[in-house]
Design an enzyme around this catalytic site. Structure first.
Site, short mmCIF file in Angstrom:
data_model
loop_
_atom_site.label_atom_id
_atom_site.label_comp_id
_atom_site.label_asym_id
_atom_site.label_seq_id
_atom_site.Cartn_x
_atom_site.Cartn_y
_atom_site.Cartn_z
N THR A 151 0.98 -1.16 -0.10
CA THR A 151 -0.01 0.14 0.11
C THR A 151 0.85 1.28 0.02
O THR A 151 2.01 1.36 0.86
CB THR A 151 -0.70 0.04 1.23
N ARG A 179 -13.05 -8.48 -1.02
CA ARG A 179 -12.11 -8.63 0.45
C ARG A 179 -11.73 -7.12 0.26
O ARG A 179 -11.40 -6.56 -0.64
CB ARG A 179 -11.27 -9.59 0.02
N GLY A 181 -9.26 -4.48 2.93
CA GLY A 181 -7.89 -4.68 3.98
C GLY A 181 -8.12 -3.39 4.97
O GLY A 181 -9.18 -2.97 5.22
N ASP A 182 -6.96 -3.26 5.54
CA ASP A 182 -6.82 -2.16 6.75
C ASP A 182 -6.81 -0.86 5.94
O ASP A 182 -7.37 0.18 6.62
CB ASP A 182 -5.56 -2.19 7.35
N THR A 202 1.18 -0.49 6.01
CA THR A 202 1.11 -1.62 5.05
C THR A 202 1.43 -2.80 5.44
O THR A 202 2.32 -2.91 6.55
CB THR A 202 2.07 -1.01 3.58
N GLY A 203 0.90 -3.78 4.73
CA GLY A 203 1.31 -5.11 5.28
C GLY A 203 -0.06 -6.07 5.26
O GLY A 203 -1.04 -5.61 4.38
N GLY A 205 -3.60 -6.65 5.69
CA GLY A 205 -4.72 -5.82 6.28
C GLY A 205 -5.43 -7.01 7.46
O GLY A 205 -5.98 -6.10 8.37
C1 SD4 Z 1 -4.18 -4.76 2.39
N1 SD4 Z 1 -2.55 -3.57 3.57
O1 SD4 Z 1 -5.04 -4.71 1.66
C2 SD4 Z 1 -3.13 -3.95 2.22
C3 SD4 Z 1 -2.20 -4.43 1.46
C4 SD4 Z 1 -0.67 -4.01 1.64
O2 SD4 Z 1 1.47 -4.63 1.67
O3 SD4 Z 1 -0.27 -2.99 2.18
N2 SD4 Z 1 0.13 -4.72 1.61
O4 SD4 Z 1 -4.29 -5.52 3.21
#
Ligand code: SD4
Length: 292
Positions: A151, A179, A181-182, A202-203, A205
């Site tokens: 993200t 779906r 995410g966060d 980021t990561g 979610g």
């Molecule tokens: C998600 N956080 O949709 C986002 C994706 C992301 O590193 O940042 N991935 O979960």
């Protein structure tokens, strides 16, 4: 008074340069953060944000984005939006409304169309090819469908002392339709209070939202912690807690900046990010996984 920007991943670098130019010329934190994210969204080779982002398992690009004004706490967000080039600009536009400011799916896309946002087919030929190859690979090797996701999340501080936060992502590659995410969720993917500071994530979610980590970082800064202390204290103990109670934890990377332009980062993966301020338009930095 000073100005500054912090944003996730190497992909934010050119956007941070742009945001910094605006901030230097007395631009607002809101305009700067939107310009930063728009730059990433428009670049077709970034596979996890905007145009060129990778699709869900049905081959449809569904994007999540959010915008927050740190002065008024106004928030706008979109989730699962399709065919819109700049999801973050739609989110910012929605932040001006007191009602209906978080729209999902067809309602979000409809809003974008009615308000003359640029409509494009977001699935580039390159992204389609990657999706087709992955489908084939999954069939042949029985792989976990999820692969690769990032993200762009950013915090800006302007010369008037105002702050803003924004995020944009196409989410997990090969995610299920619908779906989310966060990234569009206030407190999880982002949060900002101009009197304190802001944070963005980021990561994975599904795991980031379990800890409301962006809000937690801002809360710790409000308690007097530096951005680095706040990141360390919010993120690493939570990862440990998750491992203990849930058995595992996904990838987490959070960036934070306070109202003085000081910044901090916490991550459990090798993580690049970009920082801009009066001294330098943009520096790409690397953070290594923190305490285990
Ligand atoms: C998600 N956080 O949709 C986002 C994706 C992301 O590193 O940042 N991935 O979960």
């Amino acid at each position: 008074m000073t100005y500054g920007t912090i944003a996730t991943w190497r992909m934010a670098h050119e956007g941070v340069i742009k945001a910094n130019e605006l901030l230097k010329k007395q631009g607002t934190a809101g305009d700067a953060v939107e310009a930063l994210i728009n730059t990433v969204e428009a670049y077709p080779y970034y596979k996890s944000v905007g145009y060129g982002g990778l699709p869900n398992e049905q081959g449809v690009v569904e994007m999540d984005a959010a915008f927050m004004n740190g002065d008024s706490f106004a928030i706008g967000a979109v989730a699962g939006i399709q065919n819109v080039k700049h999801a973050v600009s739609v989110a910012r536009s929605l932040s001006h409304d007191h009602f209906n400011s978080f729209r999902v799916g067809s309602g979000a896309t409809q809003y974008a169309m009615q308000n003359d946002f640029e409509i494009v087919n977001m699935l580039t030929p390159r992204a389609r090819k990657i999706w087709q190859n992955r489908l084939k690979e999954m069939r042949e090797k029985n792989l976990n469908p999820y692969d690769g996701h990032d993200t762009v999340g950013a915090i800006t501080l302007d010369l008037q002392g105002s702050m803003a936060a924004a995020t944009s992502t196409s989410g997990l590659f090969m995610k299920k339709a619908g779906r989310i995410g966060d990234s569009p969720l206030s407190g999880s993917g982002f949060y900002v209070d101009s009197e304190v500071g802001g944070a963005a994530a980021t990561g994975l979610g599904e795991d980031i939202m379990k800890g409301c980590l962006s809000y937690e970082i801002v809360r710790l800064m409000a308690d007097g912690k530096t951005p680095q202390e706040a990141c360390d204290q919010a993120v690493y103990p939570f990862i440990e807690k998750l491992k203990k109670r849930y058995g595992k934890a996904g990838e987490f990377s959070l960036v934070a900046m306070n109202h003085k332009g000081e910044w901090g980062v916490a991550t459990n993966v090798e993580f690049t990010f970009s920082v801009g301020n009066e001294q330098k338009a943009s520096r790409i930095l690397m953070a290594n996984p923190g305490p285990d």
